[in-house]
Design a protein around this motif. Structure first.
Motif, PDB file in Angstrom:
ATOM      1  N   ALA A 108     -19.781  10.363  -0.482  1.00 42.30           N
ATOM      2  CA  ALA A 108     -18.453  10.335  -1.098  1.00 42.30           C
ATOM      3  C   ALA A 108     -17.420  10.950  -0.164  1.00 42.30           C
ATOM      4  CB  ALA A 108     -18.490  11.079  -2.432  1.00 42.30           C
ATOM      5  N   THR A 109     -17.810  12.109   0.421  1.00 43.59           N
ATOM      6  CA  THR A 109     -16.876  12.760   1.357  1.00 43.59           C
ATOM      7  C   THR A 109     -16.629  11.879   2.571  1.00 43.59           C
ATOM      8  OG1 THR A 109     -17.730  14.908   0.648  1.00 43.59           O
ATOM      9  CG2 THR A 109     -16.465  14.844   2.688  1.00 43.59           C
ATOM     10  N   ASP A 110     -17.713  11.265   3.067  1.00 42.57           N
ATOM     11  CA  ASP A 110     -17.555  10.405   4.242  1.00 42.57           C
ATOM     12  C   ASP A 110     -16.688   9.191   3.917  1.00 42.57           C
ATOM     13  OD1 ASP A 110     -18.500   9.617   7.022  1.00 42.57           O
ATOM     14  OD2 ASP A 110     -19.143   7.888   5.846  1.00 42.57           O
ATOM     15  N   ALA A 111     -16.841   8.640   2.709  1.00 38.21           N
ATOM     16  CA  ALA A 111     -16.013   7.495   2.321  1.00 38.21           C
ATOM     17  C   ALA A 111     -14.535   7.876   2.289  1.00 38.21           C
ATOM     18  CB  ALA A 111     -16.461   6.962   0.957  1.00 38.21           C
ATOM     19  N   LEU A 112     -14.262   9.100   1.746  1.00 44.10           N
ATOM     20  CA  LEU A 112     -12.873   9.553   1.702  1.00 44.10           C
ATOM     21  C   LEU A 112     -12.330   9.756   3.114  1.00 44.10           C
ATOM     22  CD1 LEU A 112     -10.463  10.454   0.013  1.00 44.10           C
ATOM     23  CD2 LEU A 112     -11.427  12.761  -0.036  1.00 44.10           C
ATOM     24  N   HIS A 113     -13.152  10.387   3.964  1.00 46.32           N
ATOM     25  CA  HIS A 113     -12.708  10.599   5.347  1.00 46.32           C
ATOM     26  C   HIS A 113     -12.508   9.266   6.066  1.00 46.32           C
ATOM     27  CE1 HIS A 113     -14.452  14.964   5.461  1.00 46.32           C
ATOM     28  NE2 HIS A 113     -13.357  14.857   4.738  1.00 46.32           N
ATOM     29  N   SER A 114     -13.399   8.301   5.797  1.00 42.64           N
ATOM     30  CA  SER A 114     -13.251   6.992   6.432  1.00 42.64           C
ATOM     31  C   SER A 114     -11.957   6.321   5.986  1.00 42.64           C
ATOM     32  CB  SER A 114     -14.453   6.108   6.098  1.00 42.64           C
ATOM     33  OG  SER A 114     -15.647   6.668   6.584  1.00 42.64           O
ATOM     34  N   ARG A 115     -11.654   6.462   4.661  1.00 39.45           N
ATOM     35  CA  ARG A 115     -10.398   5.886   4.160  1.00 39.45           C
ATOM     36  C   ARG A 115      -9.202   6.538   4.853  1.00 39.45           C
ATOM     37  NH1 ARG A 115      -7.877   4.551  -0.774  1.00 39.45           N
ATOM     38  NH2 ARG A 115      -5.658   4.271  -0.292  1.00 39.45           N
ATOM     39  N   GLN A 116      -9.258   7.888   5.003  1.00 39.37           N
ATOM     40  CA  GLN A 116      -8.147   8.566   5.663  1.00 39.37           C
ATOM     41  C   GLN A 116      -8.041   8.159   7.128  1.00 39.37           C
ATOM     42  OE1 GLN A 116      -9.065  12.677   4.895  1.00 39.37           O
ATOM     43  NE2 GLN A 116      -7.953  12.719   2.969  1.00 39.37           N
ATOM     44  N   ALA A 117      -9.204   8.035   7.812  1.00 40.21           N
ATOM     45  CA  ALA A 117      -9.171   7.638   9.218  1.00 40.21           C
ATOM     46  C   ALA A 117      -8.617   6.224   9.371  1.00 40.21           C
ATOM     47  CB  ALA A 117     -10.571   7.728   9.822  1.00 40.21           C
ATOM     48  N   GLN A 118      -9.012   5.335   8.448  1.00 39.23           N
ATOM     49  CA  GLN A 118      -8.501   3.963   8.497  1.00 39.23           C
ATOM     50  C   GLN A 118      -6.991   3.944   8.277  1.00 39.23           C
ATOM     51  OE1 GLN A 118     -10.317   1.413   5.634  1.00 39.23           O
ATOM     52  NE2 GLN A 118      -9.197  -0.411   6.253  1.00 39.23           N
ATOM     53  N   ASP A 119      -6.518   4.763   7.322  1.00 40.37           N
ATOM     54  CA  ASP A 119      -5.071   4.833   7.079  1.00 40.37           C
ATOM     55  C   ASP A 119      -4.346   5.396   8.292  1.00 40.37           C
ATOM     56  OD1 ASP A 119      -5.466   3.762   4.618  1.00 40.37           O
ATOM     57  OD2 ASP A 119      -5.180   5.616   3.482  1.00 40.37           O
ATOM     58  N   ARG A 120      -4.960   6.408   8.947  1.00 42.16           N
ATOM     59  CA  ARG A 120      -4.304   6.959  10.137  1.00 42.16           C
ATOM     60  C   ARG A 120      -4.210   5.908  11.245  1.00 42.16           C
ATOM     61  NH1 ARG A 120      -7.082  11.795   8.703  1.00 42.16           N
ATOM     62  NH2 ARG A 120      -8.849  11.195   9.996  1.00 42.16           N
ATOM     63  N   ARG A 121      -5.295   5.138  11.410  1.00 39.05           N
ATOM     64  CA  ARG A 121      -5.225   4.086  12.433  1.00 39.05           C
ATOM     65  C   ARG A 121      -4.144   3.058  12.091  1.00 39.05           C
ATOM     66  NH1 ARG A 121     -10.949   4.673  12.261  1.00 39.05           N
ATOM     67  NH2 ARG A 121     -11.109   2.954  10.775  1.00 39.05           N
ATOM     68  N   GLN A 122      -4.086   2.672  10.798  1.00 38.45           N
ATOM     69  CA  GLN A 122      -3.063   1.706  10.400  1.00 38.45           C
ATOM     70  C   GLN A 122      -1.668   2.283  10.599  1.00 38.45           C
ATOM     71  OE1 GLN A 122      -3.410   0.409   6.335  1.00 38.45           O
ATOM     72  NE2 GLN A 122      -1.779  -1.114   6.505  1.00 38.45           N
ATOM     73  N   ALA A 123      -1.518   3.587  10.256  1.00 35.99           N
ATOM     74  CA  ALA A 123      -0.214   4.230  10.457  1.00 35.99           C
ATOM     75  C   ALA A 123       0.152   4.252  11.927  1.00 35.99           C
ATOM     76  CB  ALA A 123      -0.244   5.649   9.887  1.00 35.99           C
ATOM     77  N   GLY A 124      -0.839   4.511  12.788  1.00 39.57           N
ATOM     78  CA  GLY A 124      -0.566   4.512  14.220  1.00 39.57           C
ATOM     79  C   GLY A 124      -0.132   3.140  14.707  1.00 39.57           C
ATOM     80  N   ILE A 125      -0.767   2.082  14.172  1.00 37.92           N
ATOM     81  CA  ILE A 125      -0.395   0.727  14.577  1.00 37.92           C
ATOM     82  C   ILE A 125       1.027   0.403  14.120  1.00 37.92           C
ATOM     83  CG2 ILE A 125      -0.920  -1.708  14.216  1.00 37.92           C
ATOM     84  CD1 ILE A 125      -3.876  -0.904  14.035  1.00 37.92           C
TER      85      ILE A 125
ATOM     86  N   ALA B 271      -0.907  11.747  -2.827  1.00 34.19           N
ATOM     87  CA  ALA B 271      -1.040  11.069  -4.115  1.00 34.19           C
ATOM     88  C   ALA B 271      -1.683   9.692  -3.987  1.00 34.19           C
ATOM     89  CB  ALA B 271       0.346  10.921  -4.771  1.00 34.19           C
ATOM     90  N   THR B 272      -1.619   9.082  -2.779  1.00 35.44           N
ATOM     91  CA  THR B 272      -2.210   7.758  -2.614  1.00 35.44           C
ATOM     92  C   THR B 272      -3.730   7.780  -2.691  1.00 35.44           C
ATOM     93  OG1 THR B 272      -2.196   8.025  -0.217  1.00 35.44           O
ATOM     94  CG2 THR B 272      -0.285   6.966  -1.213  1.00 35.44           C
ATOM     95  N   TYR B 273      -4.347   8.955  -2.477  1.00 37.18           N
ATOM     96  CA  TYR B 273      -5.807   9.040  -2.488  1.00 37.18           C
ATOM     97  C   TYR B 273      -6.368   9.480  -3.850  1.00 37.18           C
ATOM     98  CZ  TYR B 273      -5.301   8.883   2.576  1.00 37.18           C
ATOM     99  OH  TYR B 273      -5.004   8.517   3.847  1.00 37.18           O
ATOM    100  N   GLN B 274      -5.511   9.982  -4.766  1.00 31.76           N
ATOM    101  CA  GLN B 274      -6.025  10.545  -6.010  1.00 31.76           C
ATOM    102  C   GLN B 274      -6.740   9.516  -6.894  1.00 31.76           C
ATOM    103  OE1 GLN B 274      -2.673  12.521  -7.753  1.00 31.76           O
ATOM    104  NE2 GLN B 274      -2.727  14.238  -6.298  1.00 31.76           N
ATOM    105  N   PRO B 275      -6.188   8.294  -7.106  1.00 30.14           N
ATOM    106  CA  PRO B 275      -6.918   7.344  -7.963  1.00 30.14           C
ATOM    107  C   PRO B 275      -8.279   6.968  -7.384  1.00 30.14           C
ATOM    108  CG  PRO B 275      -4.613   6.689  -7.698  1.00 30.14           C
ATOM    109  CD  PRO B 275      -4.847   7.795  -6.728  1.00 30.14           C
ATOM    110  N   SER B 276      -8.332   6.729  -6.044  1.00 29.80           N
ATOM    111  CA  SER B 276      -9.619   6.361  -5.432  1.00 29.80           C
ATOM    112  C   SER B 276     -10.614   7.493  -5.532  1.00 29.80           C
ATOM    113  CB  SER B 276      -9.393   5.981  -3.961  1.00 29.80           C
ATOM    114  OG  SER B 276      -8.530   4.877  -3.875  1.00 29.80           O
TER     115      SER B 276
END
Length: 691
Positions: free
Chosen positions: A39-56, A254-259
Motif C-alpha cells: 500500500a505504501t509503495d503504491a502511494l509512493h509510486s503514485r506520487q512519483a508518477q505525478d512528480r514525473r508528469q509535473a516535471g514534463i 488533497a488529491t491523494y486522500q480519496p485514493s
C-alpha cells in the motif's frame, strides 16, 4: 510376579499438526506487513508518477516559454543588425520595419539611447518624429539598462506600467557597434498574454501552475478551486534558459486522500478475508498432513497413508539406492568413453576414474584406477605438483596452452584445466583434470600469425599509397584553386579595363565581345569553385551523431525567405524528423535540395515545398518535394553528374554541382538517394541514411 513397567518414550518435540497451525498464524504476519508495504509503495509510486508528469508539464511549458521569448529576441536582434539603425536619416525606414514587428508579434518596439536617463528615440505606439519622454526605469531587474551595460539580450522582471497600470515585462536587445552598446531596442510583453498561455495548458484536477520572475513575483498562475489554502505535498520547478523566470507546478495533498482511503478500506477487507480463509484451510490441511506423516513413519506392510505425495516419497526412497548404483555405473561409462582426456583423483592423487583418451594420450596401457599419479609419472616437475595442491585447496586453474616435454624429449602443447570436486558434506574430495593436446592447433596458429604479419605489411603499403594519392589530389585542388584563378582574374580585369578606357575607340560589337569575355571568365571562376566544392564533399572526418532534420529545414527555409522577401512559398515541414550522420555534411545536403526546390518552383502559383518522411522497404526516407518545373525521368541519370543540367541557363541559372555533391555525401554515409519528377508538375528527392 510384578509386571514389568514399560518406559514411555521421551517427548522429542512439538506435534506436526500444532507446528503447522503455528506456522500458518506466523505466515499471516508477513502477509500483513507485505500488504502494508504494498500500500505504501503504491502511494509512493503514485506520487512519483505525478512528480514525473509535473516535471514534463513544467518542462514543456518552460520550453514553449523559451521559444516564445527567443522568437521576439531574434526578431529584435534582426532589427539591431539592420544597417538602417546606423543612419539616422533612414530611421523612418527602420520605424516601418519595427511596425512589422508589432504586426507579427502584437507588441510595440522602442528605440532608446544608452545615456542616463535613457531617452526614447522612437516608439511604434506613437507616430514617428513625435517628441518622446525618457524611458521609465522599473524597479527590480530592468531590461534596458542591463542590456546596455552587458551588451547582451535581457528579459526583465515584472513591473507595473506607469501609464496603463497593468502588469508588464520587457525584452531589451542592445545595438552593439565596435564592441559598445550604442542603442537599445525594447519591446513590452503584457502579463495577460502569458496568463493566456498558462490558461491553455492541460492540467490535472487539483494541480496549480505558476510563472514567477527572478524576484519571485507572480507573472501568471492558474489554481484550481481545491488548491486554495491547501498545503502542497510536491513542488516541481523548471528554470527558463532564456529569462530568469521559473515555472512551478504544485500538487496538493488533497488529491491523494480519496485514493488513500479507498486503498485502506480494500486492504483491510482483503486482510480479514484472506486471514480467515487461510487459517481455516490451513488447519484442515495440517491435520491431514500430520496423519500422513505418522502413517509414513509407522507404516505397516500393505497399508497406505492416502496421500499421493507421501507415497511417491516412499517409492523415491526405495529407488534411491538403486538409482545411486546406476548413476555410478553411468558416470564410469561416461568418463571412460569421453572424447576428451579426463581423469578424476582423490585427495591423495590416486586415480578414481579415467577416460580412454587419457590413457591413449599419455601412453598408458594398464589399469591405473587406485594407483598414485606420481608413481605412474615420476618425472612430473614440482610446479605441476604445486598446481595439484592448489586445486585440492579449492582453486580452479587452467591454461590455454602450456609447453610440456615428454620423457622421450618430444615437445607438446597442452590445454588443461583443474577443478576440485566436493563430497556430500561439502569437503573437497579431490580434483578433476581435463587436458587436450593442441600441438597441431599451436602450429596452425603460428602459421596464421605469420600470414597476419605479412597482411599487416601489405595494409601499411596500401595505406601509404592511398595517403600519397590523397596528397596528390590535395595538390591538384590547390593548383586548380590558385593557378587557374590568376589568368582568369587577368582576363576579366583587362577586358573591364578595355571597356572603361577604350570604349570610345571600340564599336558596339567590340564592346559586346568584351562583355562576353568577362561573362565567360566569371563562368569559368564559378566552374573552378564548383570543382573545389565537389572535391571537398568527400574530404574530412565523418562524425556521426543525431541530426534534427526538421529544425535544420525550418532554419534554411527562413534564410531562403529572408534572401527573397518578395516571394511567397507554402512550406510544410514535418516535425520530429531525425537522421544519424555528420551534421555539417547533412546541412550541405538539405541546403542544396531546398535551394533547388526554391529555385525551380519560382514559376509555380502558389509555390509549395514539403519536407516529410516516407517509409519504403523498412526504411525511413527524408523527402524534399516541390511543385515547380520538374524534369523528364528519361534524363534522370544526368541529374547527379557534375556540370550536367536539364534546364537552360537562361531559365534557371546554376552550375550542376549541387546534386552531384549531395550524391557523394549520401554515398559516403552508406545511404541511398532517389529522384522522381514530371515536367511542369514538380520534383521529389528522397534520401536514406543508416543508423
Amino acid at each position: 510376579m510384578t509386571p514389568r513397567k514399560t518406559k514411555a518414550p521421551a517427548q522429542k518435540g512439538i506435534q506436526l499438526a500444532s507446528f503447522l497451525r503455528r506456522l500458518i498464524w506466523l505466515s499471516v504476519l508477513p502477509l500483513i506487513v507485505l500488504s502494508l508495504w504494498l500500500a505504501t509503495d503504491a502511494l509512493h509510486s503514485r506520487q512519483a508518477q505525478d512528480r514525473r508528469q509535473a516535471g514534463i508539464i513544467a518542462g514543456n511549458f518552460a520550453t514553449d516559454l523559451d521559444q516564445y521569448l527567443a522568437a521576439r529576441i531574434g526578431a529584435l536582434q534582426m532589427l539591431a543588425n539592420s544597417p538602417l539603425i546606423d543612419d539616422q536619416t533612414r530611421w523612418g525606414e527602420l520605424y516601418r520595419e519595427a511596425q512589422s514587428f508589432n504586426g507579427f508579434f502584437g507588441s510595440h518596439v522602442i528605440l532608446a539611447g544608452t545615456g542616463q536617463p535613457m531617452r526614447m528615440l522612437f516608439n511604434t505606439r506613437r507616430p514617428f518624429g513625435r517628441e518622446l519622454p525618457p524611458l521609465p526605469v522599473p524597479r527590480g531587474r530592468a531590461a534596458a539598462p542591463l542590456a546596455a551595460a552587458t551588451g547582451k539580450a535581457v528579459v526583465g522582471d515584472l513591473f507595473t506600467g506607469p501609464v496603463s497600470n497593468t502588469q508588464l515585462c520587457s525584452i531589451a536587445v542592445p545595438v552593439v557597434r565596435e564592441g559598445k552598446a550604442r542603442y537599445v531596442l525594447l519591446t513590452i510583453l503584457e502579463a495577460s498574454r502569458l496568463q493566456q498561455r498558462i490558461d491553455q495548458r492541460l492540467l490535472p484536477a487539483g494541480w496549480a501552475i505558476t510563472l514567477r520572475d527572478g524576484q519571485g513575483h507572480v507573472i501568471a498562475q492558474r489554481n484550481s478551486p481545491q488548491h486554495q489554502e491547501v498545503r502542497s505535498v510536491d513542488r516541481v520547478e523548471v528554470v527558463s534558459t532564456v529569462a530568469p523566470w521559473k515555472v512551478l507546478i504544485e500538487i496538493p495533498a488533497a488529491t491523494y486522500q480519496p485514493s488513500l482511503l479507498k486503498l485502506a478500506v480494500m486492504l483491510a477487507l482483503g486482510l480479514v478475508a484472506s486471514t480467515l480463509v487461510g487459517v481455516l484451510c490451513g488447519s484442515l490441511a495440517a491435520r491431514r498432513v500430520a496423519r500422513g506423516v505418522r502413517s509414513l513413519v509407522h507404516r505397516e506392510p500393505g497399508t497406505t497413508c492416502g496421500i499421493v505425495e507421501i507415497e511417491e516419497a516412499r517409492e523415491l526412497l526405495e529407488h534411491t539406492a538403486a538409482a545411486r548404483r546406476e548413476s555410478e555405473e553411468r558416470q564410469e561409462l561416461f568418463i571412460r568413453h569421453a572424447p576428451a582426456a579426463l581423469a578424476m583423483f582423490d585427495a591423495q592423487m590416486r586415480y578414481l576414474h579415467v577416460s580412454q583418451r587419457w590413457l591413449s594420450d599419455y601412453g598408458l596401457d594398464c589399469d591405473v584406477v587406485g594407483k598414485s599419479h606420481y608413481d605412474i609419472f615420476p618425472e612430473i616437475p614440482e610446479h605441476w605438483r604445486e598446481l595439484h595442491r592448489r586445486g585440492l585447496n579449492g582453486e580452479v586453474l587452467g591454461s590455454e596452452g602450456d609447453r610440456f616435454v615428454r620423457a622421450d624429449g618430444t615437445v607438446h602443447w597442452i590445454r588443461w584445466e583443474i577443478r576440485p570436486w566436493r563430497k556430500a558434506d561439502g569437503d573437497i574430495g579431490g580434483i578433476v583434470i581435463f587436458s587436450e593436446d593442441i600441438t597441431g592447433l599451436k602450429q596452425a596458429q603460428e602459421e596464421i600469425q605469420a600470414l597476419n604479419d605479412d597482411l599487416e605489411i601489405r595494409v601499411e603499403q596500401r595505406t601509404a599509397e592511398l595517403k600519397a594519392a590523397n596528397q596528390e589530389l590535395d595538390a591538384f585542388a590547390y593548383a586548380v584553386s590558385h593557378d587557374l584563378r590568376a589568368p582568369l582574374r587577368a582576363m576579366i580585369g583587362f577586358s573591364q579595363a578595355l571597356r572603361e578606357d577604350c570604349a570610345e575607340q571600340l564599336s558596339d560589337e567590340g564592346l559586346d565581345y568584351l562583355l562576353e569575355i568577362s561573362t565567360a571568365g566569371y563562368r569559368m571562376g564559378e566552374l573552378v569553385d564548383g570543382l573545389l566544392v565537389l572535391s571537398r564533399s568527400l574530404r574530412g572526418t565523418l562524425e556521426r551523431r543525431p541530426v534534427d532534420v526538421s529544425g535544420l529545414a525550418e532554419r534554411l527555409a527562413t534564410e531562403l525567405e529572408r534572401g527573397e522577401p518578395g516571394r511567397r512559398v507554402q512550406w510544410q515541414v514535418e516535425g520530429g524528423l531525425e537522421v544519424s550522420g555528420d551534421e555539417r555534411m547533412i546541412e550541405v545536403v538539405l541546403t542544396n535540395l531546398l535551394s533547388n526546390a526554391w529555385k525551380y518552383s519560382a514559376g509555380a502559383e502558389p509555390a509549395r515545398i514539403t519536407v516529410r518522411s516516407d517509409k519504403r522497404d523498412d526504411r525511413t526516407f527524408i523527402c524534399v518535394e516541390d511543385n515547380g518545373a520538374g524534369f523528364d525521368m528519361r534524363h534522370a541519370s544526368r541529374l547527379f553528374q557534375p556540370f550536367q543540367r536539364l534546364h537552360r541557363q537562361d531559365e534557371f541559372p546554376g552550375l550542376g554541382i549541387g546534386l552531384a555533391t549531395v550524391q557523394r555525401i549520401i554515398n559516403r554515409h552508406g545511404g541511398a538517394l532517389e529522384a522522381e519528377g514530371e515536367p511542369g508538375k514538380g520534383a521529389s528527392f528522397r534520401f536514406w541514411l543508416p543508423n
